[in-house]
Each structure stands twice: as structure tokens, then as C-alpha cells.
Design an enzyme around this catalytic site. Structure first.
Site, short mmCIF file in Angstrom:
data_model
loop_
_atom_site.label_atom_id
_atom_site.label_comp_id
_atom_site.label_asym_id
_atom_site.label_seq_id
_atom_site.Cartn_x
_atom_site.Cartn_y
_atom_site.Cartn_z
CG ASP A 33 180.33 -27.65 43.86
OD1 ASP A 33 179.93 -26.55 43.77
OD2 ASP A 33 179.84 -28.63 43.41
CG ASP A 51 179.01 -33.29 44.14
OD1 ASP A 51 179.69 -33.93 44.03
OD2 ASP A 51 178.50 -32.52 43.65
#
Ligand SMILES: Nc1ncnc2c1ncn2[C@@H]1O[C@H](COP(=O)(O)OP(=O)(O)O)[C@@H](O)[C@H]1O
Ligand SMILES: [Mg+2]
Length: 264
Positions: A192, A208
Site C-alpha cells: 500500500d 502503515d
């Protein structure tokens, strides 16, 4: 017992432990959405273990997780709290299935979130061991991850997307190197990666990592191609970049090199 009762009880317990909760109107709203019973219990256990001594306001309120500022003594922390209610369980399973570290788990909705939190912790540890600048993971319990706060004077570093005064060419070189280190040393693909999951402060950091997978995940190549695409798309607006194919080959084939000072 209703959630409000639980929260009141929790606040009294915290007060007894000497924990000081910073509040504003905005945070109350967030609390209602985020702090269900599971979360309050996990938070309380952290408090008892003195892993948290101050809970501050929200840094970010996302679809699936909220990030809060916190402290332990004089150490600044970020608490990432995955929300039980809004989690996208099906999407999460796509990144859990196929990763041998997390196969064979029970798959109730709760368990998926707990595994996800543990996975983010494990991924951050691996990335860090490989020399990639990420927030240091400190602890996890249920749906809460405690990590190092990336920022200055209580102010979080901005995502690269919104950062000012960026040296884009140097940052691009650093990110390319981080992708190589992740792939070849940590055996991970971020999955991501974008200008939103790069924080830009004294240096660039990757954040993240919940969805990051090991190289043996069957979707790995597709995830890596998407990361390469996002990074190329963003940086091509600001500086010279490699063609996507070239970058992909470089990540897959070459040993990581120390590109320049900011990647150290
Ligand atoms: N360790 C940290 N230190 C400071 N801010 C953080 C940290 N981790 C996350 N944040 C902030 O919270 C936001 C969301 O965190 P992220 O891990 O990307 O979760 P999401 O899944 O919601 O995208 C980030 O963009 C950043 O602003
Ligand atoms: Mg994010």
C-alpha cells in the site's frame, strides 16, 4: 452494561492509575466510534503495564484505523487502533491468506483484526531490522498497536503528499532503496505504498504495514507492481524517475545499495 458505563468505569480506573486523558470536543466524537469494550480493555492493560501514561487526541481518523497521540513518561507514542466495526474483513483476508506467518488462524471477525494488528507489528519489526526507517513497534494487544511517534513537539510529520520543501530526487532515491531493502532483506512487499504512507520529516519514513506480505504470498508480484506504479506516478510529477519496468527489475534483481546520506 452500556458503553457509556464502561467508559466511565474506564475513566475512573485511569484516573486512579494517574493517567491523564486530554480531551476536546472532537476527541469525544472519535471516542464513541473507536473505544468499544475490547479497545478500552486493551488500552487499560497498557496503562496498567505503564506502557502508556498519557493519552492524547487523534492524529488521524481513517476508515479502518484511528491513530492517537500518547506518551509513556517522556516518550512520545502513536497508538494505532483498528476499529472493530468498520474493518473490511474480506479485504483483510486477502492479505492474511497466503502469508505463511499467519495461516491457520481462527477467522472470526474479531480474530481477523487481532491478527491484522499482530501482522502490522511483525512487519514493522522486520522492516526495521532490515534498516528501513519505520516507526519502532513497541507493543500490541488485541486491536491496538503502540509505536514510536514520528514527529516533532507533538506534531506528526506530514505525509509526503502534503509536505513542503521536499528534495524530491533525494527522496525518490531513498524510497527506491527502502523498497529494495524491504524486498531483499525483510522479504516483504509493502502493498500500500504511496505518498500517503510515506511521512516526511527529518528524513522520509514508511508507515502503515498491516497489509504488507512476505514474498511467498501469491499476490506478491501484483502488489509490488502496484507499489512501483504509485511511487513512479507520484515522483514523476516532481523529478526524473525510472521506468516502471526498470524499477521493478531493480527491486527484484539487485542487491540494495546505500544510495545517499538520507537513507542511512
Ligand atoms: N508512528 C506515527 N507517528 C506519527 N503519525 C503517525 C504514525 N503512524 C501513523 N501516523 C499518522 O496517522 C495517519 C494514518 O496512519 P496509517 O498507519 O497510514 O493508517 P491508515 O490505515 O488509516 O492509513 C498517517 O498518515 C499519519 O498522519
Ligand atoms: Mg495509511
Amino acid at each position: 452494561m452500556g458503553l457509556e458505563d464502561v467508559q466511565r468505569r474506564f475513566d475512573r480506573k485511569l484516573a486512579k492509575e494517574g493517567v491523564h486523558i486530554l480531551r476536546d470536543a472532537n476527541q469525544w466524537k472519535v471516542r464513541e466510534d473507536v473505544f468499544d469494550e475490547v479497545t478500552l480493555l486493551a488500552l487499560y492493560r497498557f496503562v496498567q503495564k505503564k506502557l502508556i501514561t498519557v493519552v492524547g487526541g487523534p492524529i488521524s481518523t481513517g476508515k479502518e484505523a484511528n491513530v492517537f497521540y500518547a506518551e509513556a513518561g517522556d516518550r512520545a507514542l502513536a497508538l494505532k487502533i483498528y476499529m472493530m466495526r468498520t474493518a473490511n474483513f474480506k479485504a483483510m483476508m486477502d492479505y492474511i491468506d497466503g502469508d505463511p506467518r499467519f495461516s491457520g488462524i481462527r477467522r472470526s471477525r474479531k480474530e481477523i483484526i487481532f491478527v491484522w494488528t499482530r501482522k502490522e507489528y511483525a512487519n514493522l519489526s522486520r522492516a526495521r531490522d532490515a534498516g528501513v526507517p519505520v516507526p519502532e513497534p513497541i507493543a500490541f494487544d488485541r486491536n491496538i498497536l503502540i509505536m514510536e511517534f514520528l514527529g516533532k513537539d507533538g506534531q506528526a510529520f506530514p505525509p509526503l503528499k502534503y509536505a513542503e520543501g521536499v528534495d524530491y530526487a533525494a527522496t525518490y532515491a531513498a524510497i527506491v532503496n527502502f523498497m529494495k531493502l524491504l524486498y531483499s532483506k525483510a522479504n516483504l512487499v509493502h502493498a500500500d505504498l504511496s505518498e500517503f504512507n510515506i511521512l516526511y520529516g527529518d528524513r522520509p519514513y514508511l508507515i502503515d504495514f498491516g497489509q504488507a506480505v512476505t514474498r511467498d504470498h501469491p499476490g506478491m508480484v501484483q502488489f509490488l507492481e502496484r507499489d512501483v506504479h504509485n511511487v513512479t506516478r507520484f515522483f514523476s510529477q516532481h523529478c526524473d524517475v525510472l521506468e516502471e519496468r526498470m524499477l521493478l527489475m531493480e527491486i527484484i534483481q539487485e542487491k540494495p545499495t546505500q544510495v545517499d546520506a538520507i537513507t542511512e
